[in-house]
Design an enzyme around this catalytic site. Structure first.
Site, mmCIF file in Angstrom:
data_model
loop_
_atom_site.group_PDB
_atom_site.id
_atom_site.type_symbol
_atom_site.label_atom_id
_atom_site.label_comp_id
_atom_site.label_asym_id
_atom_site.label_seq_id
_atom_site.Cartn_x
_atom_site.Cartn_y
_atom_site.Cartn_z
ATOM 1 N N ASP A 50 0.824 -1.200 0.000
ATOM 2 C CA ASP A 50 0.000 0.000 0.000
ATOM 3 C C ASP A 50 0.864 1.258 0.000
ATOM 4 O O ASP A 50 1.753 1.412 0.839
ATOM 5 C CB ASP A 50 -0.893 -0.005 1.242
ATOM 6 C CG ASP A 50 -1.771 1.238 1.326
ATOM 7 O OD1 ASP A 50 -2.780 1.282 0.606
ATOM 8 O OD2 ASP A 50 -1.427 2.161 2.094
ATOM 9 N N TYR A 65 2.227 9.902 0.228
ATOM 10 C CA TYR A 65 3.279 9.313 1.057
ATOM 11 C C TYR A 65 4.685 9.620 0.549
ATOM 12 O O TYR A 65 5.642 9.583 1.326
ATOM 13 C CB TYR A 65 3.128 7.791 1.135
ATOM 14 C CG TYR A 65 1.864 7.288 1.768
ATOM 15 C CD1 TYR A 65 0.976 8.141 2.436
ATOM 16 C CD2 TYR A 65 1.535 5.945 1.706
ATOM 17 C CE1 TYR A 65 -0.190 7.662 2.998
ATOM 18 C CE2 TYR A 65 0.369 5.447 2.274
ATOM 19 C CZ TYR A 65 -0.491 6.317 2.909
ATOM 20 O OH TYR A 65 -1.652 5.837 3.462
ATOM 21 N N TYR A 95 -5.842 0.249 8.098
ATOM 22 C CA TYR A 95 -4.543 0.900 8.301
ATOM 23 C C TYR A 95 -4.326 1.185 9.781
ATOM 24 O O TYR A 95 -5.274 1.224 10.565
ATOM 25 C CB TYR A 95 -4.383 2.140 7.423
ATOM 26 C CG TYR A 95 -5.221 3.358 7.733
ATOM 27 C CD1 TYR A 95 -4.897 4.227 8.766
ATOM 28 C CD2 TYR A 95 -6.317 3.685 6.940
ATOM 29 C CE1 TYR A 95 -5.646 5.375 9.026
ATOM 30 C CE2 TYR A 95 -7.080 4.827 7.182
ATOM 31 C CZ TYR A 95 -6.733 5.662 8.228
ATOM 32 O OH TYR A 95 -7.485 6.790 8.472
ATOM 33 N N GLN A 108 -10.537 1.610 2.534
ATOM 34 C CA GLN A 108 -9.436 1.561 3.503
ATOM 35 C C GLN A 108 -9.748 2.496 4.670
ATOM 36 O O GLN A 108 -9.994 3.686 4.461
ATOM 37 C CB GLN A 108 -8.124 1.958 2.828
ATOM 38 C CG GLN A 108 -6.920 1.784 3.743
ATOM 39 C CD GLN A 108 -5.609 2.064 3.040
ATOM 40 O OE1 GLN A 108 -4.778 2.827 3.523
ATOM 41 N NE2 GLN A 108 -5.404 1.460 1.871
#
Length: 272
Positions: A46, A51, A186, A158
């Site tokens: 993921d 990010y 998560y 998610q």
């Protein structure tokens, strides 16, 4: 070994994946860790444009791309119809791949869901993404998604889910399970302090395990949930992987429920 998660195209995925949020500080070690995870069957990786780890992930999977289920996400500020398509192209380049296996809207933003979903559907038709889904959406918003044209193709959602954040169990988890929409959990290990909880230490002792493995096994107890912990070292990846062989019994689950009660009312979705 635990159950597998089956997507709409019958592709089966290990319920334990690998997260990459806040990676990039030790890229060589982190790439080795991701590769070790793949070797151990943790093939879902993921990432997200936010990010800054897509290039790192691309390097990690370069010689084993066909074994990997790549997940990335579009930022809400980029999630207009045209913006979603441009963001996907950027992610494809950074990942050095011709397709993303699951492409998610990271959280709710200013653009109508209809624009984002239309772009996702076209990207899917073009073969640039295999599946698409959402992130950080609660039941009411997921109902809006599936009511849109192509909305029933939504493949996953998610969300934040761990022992301290069980709100999704009240309605989102059963709603999703009834529609075969997997939840990706998560931060499944919480804030790090849970590993010192006496109940988890005692259960871990009975299973010849450690508390983090108990937490991951607990998240994966539901056949519709994928856990995506981050592990920046080979040793940590191997620790996580051992959770796949831990099966909690009724006594364990009752003790966990006593220490971390399940929700008895609607709780606003935590996360972004």
């Amino acid at each position: 070994m635990k159950h597998t998660i089956t997507f709409s195209d019958r592709q089966k995925i290990c319920p334990l994946g690998q997260g990459t949020y806040q990676m990039g500080r030790r890229p060589k070690e982190e790439i080795q860790a991701l590769r070790r995870g793949i070797e151990l069957g943790m093939t879902l990786i993921d990432t997200a444009e936010m990010y800054g780890t897509e290039e790192l992930v691309g390097k990690a999977v370069a010689d084993c791309r066909d074994k990997v289920f790549l997940v990335s996400k579009v930022l809400p500020g980029n999630a207009s119809y045209e913006g979603t398509k441009r963001a996907c192209e950027r992610s494809l380049r950074k990942l050095s791949t011709d397709r993303i296996d699951l492409y998610l809207l990271h959280w709710i933003g200013q653009y109508p869901f209809s624009e984002t979903v239309r772009a996702m559907a076209e990207l899917q038709q073009e073969g640039k993404i295999v599946h698409w889904g959402m992130s950080n959406l609660d039941v009411d918003d997921m109902k809006r998604i599936v009511s849109l044209p192509h909305g029933r193709d939504c493949a996953a959602n998610q969300v934040l889910y761990n022992l301290k954040n069980r709100g999704v169990e009240y309605d989102l988890l059963p709603w999703s399970e009834a529609r075969n929409i997997p939840l990706m959990a998560y931060t499944p290990l919480g804030d790090g302090r849970l590993r010192n909880h006496r109940t988890l230490i005692e259960i871990a002792y009975r299973h010849n395990a450690i508390p983090t493995q108990i937490m991951l096994s607990w998240v994966m107890r539901n056949p519709n949930v994928i856990a995506i912990p981050k592990a920046s070292s080979i040793a940590h990846v191997e620790e996580n992987a051992r959770s796949l062989d831990i099966f909690l019994i009724e006594e364990d689950l009752l003790e966990i429920d006593k220490a971390f009660p399940a929700p008895i009312r609607k709780i606003p979705l935590a996360g972004w």
